[in-house]
Motif scaffolding. Sequence first.
Motif, PDB file in Angstrom:
ATOM      1  N   ASN A 179      45.727  13.464  29.172  1.00 45.85           N
ATOM      2  CA  ASN A 179      44.563  14.297  29.510  1.00 45.85           C
ATOM      3  C   ASN A 179      44.453  15.490  28.542  1.00 45.85           C
ATOM      4  N   LYS A 180      43.317  16.134  28.544  1.00 48.17           N
ATOM      5  CA  LYS A 180      42.994  17.339  27.765  1.00 48.17           C
ATOM      6  C   LYS A 180      42.763  17.036  26.279  1.00 48.17           C
ATOM      7  N   CYS A 181      42.227  15.870  25.988  1.00 45.66           N
ATOM      8  CA  CYS A 181      42.007  15.540  24.577  1.00 45.66           C
ATOM      9  C   CYS A 181      40.891  16.397  23.968  1.00 45.66           C
ATOM     10  N   ASP A 182      40.173  17.165  24.800  1.00 44.52           N
ATOM     11  CA  ASP A 182      39.154  18.084  24.244  1.00 44.52           C
ATOM     12  C   ASP A 182      39.796  19.222  23.469  1.00 44.52           C
ATOM     13  N   LEU A 183      41.074  19.515  23.753  1.00 44.63           N
ATOM     14  CA  LEU A 183      41.754  20.631  23.073  1.00 44.63           C
ATOM     15  C   LEU A 183      42.360  20.134  21.753  1.00 44.63           C
ATOM     16  N   ARG A 184      41.475  19.683  20.869  1.00 43.21           N
ATOM     17  CA  ARG A 184      41.913  18.970  19.658  1.00 43.21           C
ATOM     18  C   ARG A 184      42.972  19.696  18.842  1.00 43.21           C
ATOM     19  N   SER A 185      42.773  20.992  18.625  1.00 41.90           N
ATOM     20  CA  SER A 185      43.681  21.715  17.730  1.00 41.90           C
ATOM     21  C   SER A 185      45.048  21.952  18.374  1.00 41.90           C
ATOM     22  N   ALA A 186      45.159  21.693  19.673  1.00 40.53           N
ATOM     23  CA  ALA A 186      46.435  21.966  20.357  1.00 40.53           C
ATOM     24  C   ALA A 186      47.214  20.690  20.689  1.00 40.53           C
ATOM     25  N   ILE A 187      46.702  19.540  20.214  1.00 48.18           N
ATOM     26  CA  ILE A 187      47.359  18.273  20.584  1.00 48.18           C
ATOM     27  C   ILE A 187      48.788  18.218  20.040  1.00 48.18           C
ATOM     28  N   GLN A 188      49.725  17.870  20.925  1.00 48.97           N
ATOM     29  CA  GLN A 188      51.130  17.743  20.517  1.00 48.97           C
ATOM     30  C   GLN A 188      51.619  16.297  20.596  1.00 48.97           C
ATOM     31  N   VAL A 189      50.948  15.494  21.395  1.00 51.10           N
ATOM     32  CA  VAL A 189      51.410  14.111  21.584  1.00 51.10           C
ATOM     33  C   VAL A 189      50.508  13.175  20.791  1.00 51.10           C
ATOM     34  N   PRO A 190      50.999  12.667  19.657  1.00 43.72           N
ATOM     35  CA  PRO A 190      50.151  11.778  18.854  1.00 43.72           C
ATOM     36  C   PRO A 190      49.878  10.453  19.570  1.00 43.72           C
ATOM     37  N   THR A 191      48.703   9.916  19.291  1.00 42.46           N
ATOM     38  CA  THR A 191      48.303   8.676  19.970  1.00 42.46           C
ATOM     39  C   THR A 191      49.299   7.542  19.711  1.00 42.46           C
ATOM     40  N   ASP A 192      49.791   7.429  18.480  1.00 44.79           N
ATOM     41  CA  ASP A 192      50.676   6.287  18.208  1.00 44.79           C
ATOM     42  C   ASP A 192      51.984   6.375  18.997  1.00 44.79           C
ATOM     43  N   LEU A 193      52.470   7.589  19.201  1.00 44.20           N
ATOM     44  CA  LEU A 193      53.684   7.762  20.007  1.00 44.20           C
ATOM     45  C   LEU A 193      53.416   7.351  21.463  1.00 44.20           C
ATOM     46  N   ALA A 194      52.291   7.813  21.995  1.00 43.89           N
ATOM     47  CA  ALA A 194      51.931   7.483  23.380  1.00 43.89           C
ATOM     48  C   ALA A 194      51.702   5.985  23.529  1.00 43.89           C
ATOM     49  N   GLN A 195      51.072   5.383  22.506  1.00 46.59           N
ATOM     50  CA  GLN A 195      50.793   3.946  22.569  1.00 46.59           C
ATOM     51  C   GLN A 195      52.089   3.132  22.594  1.00 46.59           C
ATOM     52  N   LYS A 196      53.067   3.586  21.771  1.00 48.01           N
ATOM     53  CA  LYS A 196      54.370   2.907  21.754  1.00 48.01           C
ATOM     54  C   LYS A 196      55.013   2.951  23.139  1.00 48.01           C
ATOM     55  N   THR A 200      55.861  -0.161  25.577  1.00 42.26           N
ATOM     56  CA  THR A 200      57.217  -0.397  26.078  1.00 42.26           C
ATOM     57  C   THR A 200      57.212  -0.609  27.577  1.00 42.26           C
ATOM     58  N   HIS A 201      56.325   0.115  28.245  1.00 39.77           N
ATOM     59  CA  HIS A 201      56.313   0.028  29.716  1.00 39.77           C
ATOM     60  C   HIS A 201      55.171  -0.867  30.226  1.00 39.77           C
ATOM     61  N   SER A 202      54.584  -1.627  29.314  1.00 41.03           N
ATOM     62  CA  SER A 202      53.517  -2.583  29.680  1.00 41.03           C
ATOM     63  C   SER A 202      52.385  -1.939  30.473  1.00 41.03           C
ATOM     64  N   MET A 203      51.943  -0.772  29.978  1.00 39.09           N
ATOM     65  CA  MET A 203      50.807  -0.113  30.636  1.00 39.09           C
ATOM     66  C   MET A 203      49.708   0.099  29.602  1.00 39.09           C
ATOM     67  N   PRO A 204      48.461   0.033  30.021  1.00 38.18           N
ATOM     68  CA  PRO A 204      47.407   0.428  29.098  1.00 38.18           C
ATOM     69  C   PRO A 204      47.360   1.955  28.993  1.00 38.18           C
ATOM     70  N   LEU A 205      47.011   2.438  27.804  1.00 36.89           N
ATOM     71  CA  LEU A 205      46.924   3.886  27.579  1.00 36.89           C
ATOM     72  C   LEU A 205      45.463   4.307  27.492  1.00 36.89           C
ATOM     73  N   PHE A 206      45.131   5.416  28.157  1.00 36.54           N
ATOM     74  CA  PHE A 206      43.803   6.013  28.027  1.00 36.54           C
ATOM     75  C   PHE A 206      43.996   7.466  27.636  1.00 36.54           C
ATOM     76  N   GLU A 207      43.224   7.927  26.662  1.00 38.01           N
ATOM     77  CA  GLU A 207      43.229   9.350  26.335  1.00 38.01           C
ATOM     78  C   GLU A 207      41.884   9.903  26.753  1.00 38.01           C
ATOM     79  N   THR A 208      41.909  10.996  27.488  1.00 33.69           N
ATOM     80  CA  THR A 208      40.659  11.464  28.066  1.00 33.69           C
ATOM     81  C   THR A 208      40.651  12.978  28.255  1.00 33.69           C
ATOM     82  N   SER A 209      39.546  13.449  28.761  1.00 38.95           N
ATOM     83  CA  SER A 209      39.426  14.854  29.135  1.00 38.95           C
ATOM     84  C   SER A 209      38.691  14.932  30.462  1.00 38.95           C
ATOM     85  N   ALA A 210      39.338  15.571  31.430  1.00 37.59           N
ATOM     86  CA  ALA A 210      38.641  15.789  32.706  1.00 37.59           C
ATOM     87  C   ALA A 210      37.542  16.817  32.503  1.00 37.59           C
TER      88      ALA A 210
END
Length: 260
Positions: A179-196, A200-210
């Motif tokens: 969550n909070k992908c609207d805060l572009r300049s503050a992103i700490q978790v890269p998408t590729d890391l989250a996707q990996k 690994t845990h067989s879950m789909p990943l969604f990046e979003t902003s409430a």
Amino acid sequence: MFSLNSVPKTTTCTHLSASPFLRLTLGRVRRMASEMESSLEASFTSSGAVSGASVFLPPARSRIFKIIVIGDSNVGKTCLTYRFCAGRFPDRTEATIGVDFRERAVEIDGERIKIQLWDTAGQERFRKSMVQHYYRNVHAVVFVYDMTNMASFHSLPSWIEECKQHLLASDIPRILVGNKCDLRSAIQVPTDLAQKFADTHSMPLFETSAKNPNDNDHVEAIFMTLAHKLKSHKPLMLSQPPDNGITLKPEPKPAMTCWC
Ligand SMILES: Nc1nc2c(ncn2[C@@H]2O[C@H](COP(=O)(O)OP(=O)(O)OP(=O)(O)O)[C@@H](O)[C@H]2O)c(=O)[nH]1
């Protein structure tokens, strides 16, 4: 007490709450969680999710899908559930105590379904006595981390472990939401890391902003996708015996559910 602009951090489920601005004790929250579970069971009884028995059904009621939303404090669980159920970003939130319930009725392929979101407390001190209620009769789990907070991402294994400890069936759908992908300049978790991690845990990943519904995956689409998946599981089917009773028969389960 709440201002009119703050999100009611206690139940927003209409059939349980006398006032949405009521401040609840943990004891009352626990009682309400039990009531919610009973109502969930009743709903499934009337809609077919009970095996074996021959019963007369009351007038048709909606199927309810119970989805729990878990993750560290402050990742935006309340805002995500509020966005989906109320259609907007809340002006103000407070730390969730125990659990909040939000519900939205949707129509999928002609069937009216209630999506019941359990917004759980991220803070340990506000959740420990409630945990068993969260996991009872759960149909899906949404793990949330804050894309601008690496620590919340690193906490995910312990949230997954908690699920395992509560013996959730391995075919219960799980999704991962950054969550909070609207805060572009503050992103700490890269998408590729989250996707990996998601792979690994067989879950789909969604990046979003409430907050900003136009950013990346829409909150609406995420929960609706989940609801479609749950509906397509069709856990049970109804058949009509000659005496007008209804026999509920379990439908054969698929060997494995793929969420990729
Ligand atoms: N910029 C931005 N801020 C957000 C977003 N979602 C939530 N927030 C902010 O993050 C803070 C925490 O949001 P909550 O929804 O209360 O977090 P929570 O996970 O429910 O926290 P607990 O109830 O303590 O478990 C609030 O100040 C929100 O306004 C988002 O998508 N973008």
